[in-house]
Design a protein around this motif. Structure first.
Motif, PDB file in Angstrom:
ATOM      1  N   ARG A 169       0.864  -1.182   0.000  1.00 18.68           N
ATOM      2  CA  ARG A 169       0.000   0.000   0.000  1.00 18.68           C
ATOM      3  C   ARG A 169       0.904   1.237   0.000  1.00 18.68           C
ATOM      4  O   ARG A 169       1.760   1.397   0.859  1.00 18.68           O
ATOM      5  N   ASN A 170       0.677   2.120  -0.936  1.00 22.62           N
ATOM      6  CA  ASN A 170       1.368   3.423  -0.944  1.00 22.62           C
ATOM      7  C   ASN A 170       2.878   3.326  -0.632  1.00 22.62           C
ATOM      8  O   ASN A 170       3.302   3.694   0.459  1.00 22.62           O
ATOM      9  N   PRO A 171       3.754   2.835  -1.482  1.00 24.37           N
ATOM     10  CA  PRO A 171       3.408   2.494  -2.864  1.00 24.37           C
ATOM     11  C   PRO A 171       2.860   1.067  -2.996  1.00 24.37           C
ATOM     12  O   PRO A 171       3.156   0.205  -2.184  1.00 24.37           O
ATOM     13  N   THR A 172       2.066   0.900  -4.021  1.00 24.31           N
ATOM     14  CA  THR A 172       1.542  -0.421  -4.370  1.00 24.31           C
ATOM     15  C   THR A 172       2.355  -0.974  -5.530  1.00 24.31           C
ATOM     16  O   THR A 172       2.592  -0.270  -6.499  1.00 24.31           O
ATOM     17  N   SER A 173       2.780  -2.205  -5.411  1.00 25.72           N
ATOM     18  CA  SER A 173       3.550  -2.807  -6.502  1.00 25.72           C
ATOM     19  C   SER A 173       2.689  -2.917  -7.761  1.00 25.72           C
ATOM     20  O   SER A 173       1.530  -3.335  -7.684  1.00 25.72           O
ATOM     21  N   PRO A 174       3.237  -2.562  -8.930  1.00 21.34           N
ATOM     22  CA  PRO A 174       2.469  -2.697 -10.177  1.00 21.34           C
ATOM     23  C   PRO A 174       2.173  -4.150 -10.538  1.00 21.34           C
ATOM     24  O   PRO A 174       1.371  -4.414 -11.424  1.00 21.34           O
ATOM     25  N   ARG A 175       2.806  -5.076  -9.848  1.00 18.23           N
ATOM     26  CA  ARG A 175       2.567  -6.496 -10.112  1.00 18.23           C
ATOM     27  C   ARG A 175       1.862  -7.185  -8.948  1.00 18.23           C
ATOM     28  O   ARG A 175       1.937  -8.400  -8.780  1.00 18.23           O
ATOM     29  N   ASN A 215      -2.988 -12.022  -6.271  1.00 20.24           N
ATOM     30  CA  ASN A 215      -4.405 -11.855  -5.928  1.00 20.24           C
ATOM     31  C   ASN A 215      -5.102 -13.159  -5.568  1.00 20.24           C
ATOM     32  O   ASN A 215      -6.054 -13.173  -4.785  1.00 20.24           O
ATOM     33  N   ASN A 216      -4.647 -14.247  -6.165  1.00 22.22           N
ATOM     34  CA  ASN A 216      -5.318 -15.537  -5.955  1.00 22.22           C
ATOM     35  C   ASN A 216      -4.811 -16.279  -4.724  1.00 22.22           C
ATOM     36  O   ASN A 216      -5.287 -17.359  -4.411  1.00 22.22           O
ATOM     37  N   ILE A 217      -3.835 -15.696  -4.012  1.00 27.38           N
ATOM     38  CA  ILE A 217      -3.285 -16.370  -2.832  1.00 27.38           C
ATOM     39  C   ILE A 217      -4.205 -16.156  -1.625  1.00 27.38           C
ATOM     40  O   ILE A 217      -4.521 -15.023  -1.258  1.00 27.38           O
ATOM     41  N   LYS A 218      -4.624 -17.246  -1.037  1.00 24.24           N
ATOM     42  CA  LYS A 218      -5.471 -17.190   0.169  1.00 24.24           C
ATOM     43  C   LYS A 218      -4.608 -17.086   1.420  1.00 24.24           C
ATOM     44  O   LYS A 218      -4.902 -16.300   2.335  1.00 24.24           O
ATOM     45  N   VAL A 239       9.889 -11.908 -12.598  1.00 17.87           N
ATOM     46  CA  VAL A 239      10.923 -11.165 -11.875  1.00 17.87           C
ATOM     47  C   VAL A 239      10.418 -10.669 -10.527  1.00 17.87           C
ATOM     48  O   VAL A 239      11.153 -10.664  -9.530  1.00 17.87           O
ATOM     49  N   ASN A 240       9.154 -10.279 -10.459  1.00 13.32           N
ATOM     50  CA  ASN A 240       8.593  -9.734  -9.224  1.00 13.32           C
ATOM     51  C   ASN A 240       8.508 -10.765  -8.115  1.00 13.32           C
ATOM     52  O   ASN A 240       8.364 -10.402  -6.939  1.00 13.32           O
ATOM     53  N   CYS A 241       8.606 -12.037  -8.463  1.00 22.59           N
ATOM     54  CA  CYS A 241       8.497 -13.108  -7.472  1.00 22.59           C
ATOM     55  C   CYS A 241       9.860 -13.575  -6.963  1.00 22.59           C
ATOM     56  O   CYS A 241       9.954 -14.606  -6.288  1.00 22.59           O
ATOM     57  N   TYR A 242      10.915 -12.841  -7.300  1.00 19.71           N
ATOM     58  CA  TYR A 242      12.238 -13.188  -6.791  1.00 19.71           C
ATOM     59  C   TYR A 242      12.289 -12.958  -5.276  1.00 19.71           C
ATOM     60  O   TYR A 242      11.624 -12.061  -4.741  1.00 19.71           O
ATOM     61  N   ILE A 243      13.107 -13.756  -4.609  1.00 18.79           N
ATOM     62  CA  ILE A 243      13.163 -13.743  -3.148  1.00 18.79           C
ATOM     63  C   ILE A 243      14.299 -12.839  -2.662  1.00 18.79           C
ATOM     64  O   ILE A 243      15.430 -12.928  -3.152  1.00 18.79           O
TER      65      ILE A 243
END
Length: 512
Positions: free
Chosen positions: A124-130, A135-138, A166-170
């Motif tokens: 939140r503020n900033p919100t990642s563009p990815r 969204n589907n993660i419970k 790339v956004n899912c890199y740890i």
């Protein structure tokens, strides 16, 4: 008298500089021996998986960081940071490798995975563009330091592919919480970043996988293709992507210098297309949209402009992507039929606007498209604009036709269907043609929830056939990248996606 002394002093300094310049250059060259020299056309905005949406940052980040999964050189999904896993379409249960350490020496743990994902998912503020990736993660739960589970809200056939992005890199949780540092565990570490000049990565000899054979990688910032070509031919860089329109014989140029190079043809997972605004007359008429496809001789453009480098697009999805092979047929070139459709609609001499980004290659291509559409009775006016202005206009639907290229984020046909044709993705989501078809929407959702490949591929075939019949695009061609590699490089493995090549499969001949 004072001026004369000053002049003599300047001449003396100039002499000293000239005398020692070869030594300085030699020292710089020796310092950078066994480095792979390449280039980027602009600086990335940031080197943080949280923000990455562009190819430039992705090319660099993939060498500094790792994800749970990766795409290999054949374009298939493989484990990266995982020792083992199970996935039933709803729950991912995974065990991390036991020998992975971040660049700061800290060991990779489940906490790092959970932190990295939640940093984007809960942003939140900033919100990642990815943020939409998650969204589907419970829920994400830790079983122990090496084991964790991710549960989804809905069954997904593509979730593991999303995790290669790339956004899912740890990143290291401890390093970030301590001092805000973005620390990875990849085969290279960031050593230096001079904006508008160069980015230097050095090898990580404690890397858990194949260790780099080179000391590092130097990315020079070179905005112009002509400058990059000069640098390559004169040994300043070891890698050069040949522009689409080039007819330069690089092999001959190098033979004249007594050197050899390799030219590699790398199939890109990309499609070039003209988006048609399906909300505007006459583009809201399916037969008119098909007429536009029939009016353009794509094979002639590919031959004359691109020296047969591309493959004519039969539809929105490249001919082969992962294990999926498209079976659809292209709309044939038939200018007589196209002209008749336009005449029957009583819209001969209709004026249309074609929005394109300011780019020489795109401009020449658009002029040929303009010519072919003129032959069937349409007047097309080309508007060149900056990329940001083009995006803004097309997101709002303030256009008739617009030239785009879509590059895959992961090797799955769904990546060419859901973002580009699902009705809820109109405008900002990627559906720039404002295509709206309830049957396609339902099939896309079914495909995303079908984990059995054969059944999912059958759904993809149905989707493609409907999209081609509806023709919300002028389908142009699938991309192919030509890469020139210098004779100093003894090993180089190309990948179909920009985020596949980690750089640890590059070798430089000794003494270079």
């Amino acid at each position: 008298m004072m001026k004369e002394k000053k002049l003599k002093w300047l001449n003396y300094k100039t002499f000293i500089i000239i005398l020692f310049l070869p030594a300085i250059l030699c020292s710089h060259k020796e310092k950078n021996q066994n480095f792979f020299h390449t280039y980027i056309q602009s600086d990335p905005n940031r080197l943080d998986p949280f923000y990455s949406t562009d190819v430039v940052s992705g090319r660099i980040l993939t060498k500094i960081f790792n994800g749970l999964f990766k795409i290999n050189k054949e374009g298939r999904l493989k484990k990266d940071l995982l020792q083992s896993y199970s996935f039933d379409g709803r729950t991912l249960s995974a065990t991390l490798l036991d020998n992975v350490f971040f660049h700061n020496g800290l060991k990779l743990k489940s906490d790092d995975v959970i932190f990295s994902f939640n940093r984007i998912k809960k942003s939140r503020n900033p919100t990642s563009p990815r943020r939409w990736i998650f969204n589907n993660i419970k829920s994400i739960t830790k079983d122990n330091d090496n084991k964790f589970s991710i549960r989804l809200k809905k069954t997904s056939s593509t979730f593991l592919f999303l995790l290669t992005m790339v956004n899912c890199y740890i990143i290291s949780k401890e390093a970030y919480e301590r001092d805000g540092k973005i620390t990875g565990c990849g085969p290279f570490k960031l050593a230096k970043w001079d904006r508008d000049s160069e980015i230097i990565l050095v090898s990580n000899q404690k890397y858990f996988g194949r260790k780099p054979n080179i000391k590092g990688i130097i990315f020079k910032v070179i905005p112009e293709d002509l400058t990059a070509r000069f640098e390559f031919l004169n040994g300043g860089i070891d890698y050069f992507e040949l522009p689409y329109l080039t007819n330069i014989n690089f092999e001959k140029d190098f033979q004249n210098k007594g050197r050899k190079i390799k030219i590699l043809n790398v199939r890109e997972l990309s499609v070039h297309y003209i988006a048609l605004n399906t909300t505007r007359f006459p583009l809201n008429n399916k037969m008119f949209r098909r007429a536009l496809n029939m009016a353009i001789d794509r094979e002639r453009i590919i031959e004359s402009l691109f020296n047969n480098r591309f493959t004519k697009a039969s539809g929105p999805v490249p001919a082969k992507i992962g294990d999926y092979n498209t079976k659809v047929n292209a709309i044939p070139y038939d200018p007589q039929k196209a002209r008749k459709i336009i005449e029957d609609m009583n819209i001969k001499d209709k004026s249309l606007s074609l929005f394109i980004k300011s780019d020489h290659q795109v401009s020449l291509t658009s002029q040929m498209i303009q010519y072919y559409l003129k032959q069937v009775g349409l007047n097309v006016k080309i508007h060149e604009m900056e990329w940001s202005a083009l995006k803004a206009s097309t997101i709002k639907g303030n256009y008739d036709l617009a030239y785009f290229t879509w590059h895959a984020d992961y090797p799955e046909a769904e990546n060419f269907l859901y973002p580009l044709f699902y009705s809820k993705n109109k405008g900002l989501g990627g559906n720039r043609s404002f295509f709206n078809n309830s049957v396609v929407d339902n099939l896309i959702i079914r495909a995303r929830e079908t984990t059995y490949n054969i059944e999912r591929y059958k759904i993809y075939y149905k989707i493609e056939r409907i999209i081609i019949d509806e023709s919300p695009w002028i389908f142009l061609w699938y991309g192919c990248k030509k890469i020139a590699i210098s004779d100093k490089v003894s090993e180089f493995t190309p990948y179909p996606l920009y985020n596949g090549m980690k750089g640890n499969e590059i070798s430089i001949k000794s003494g270079n």
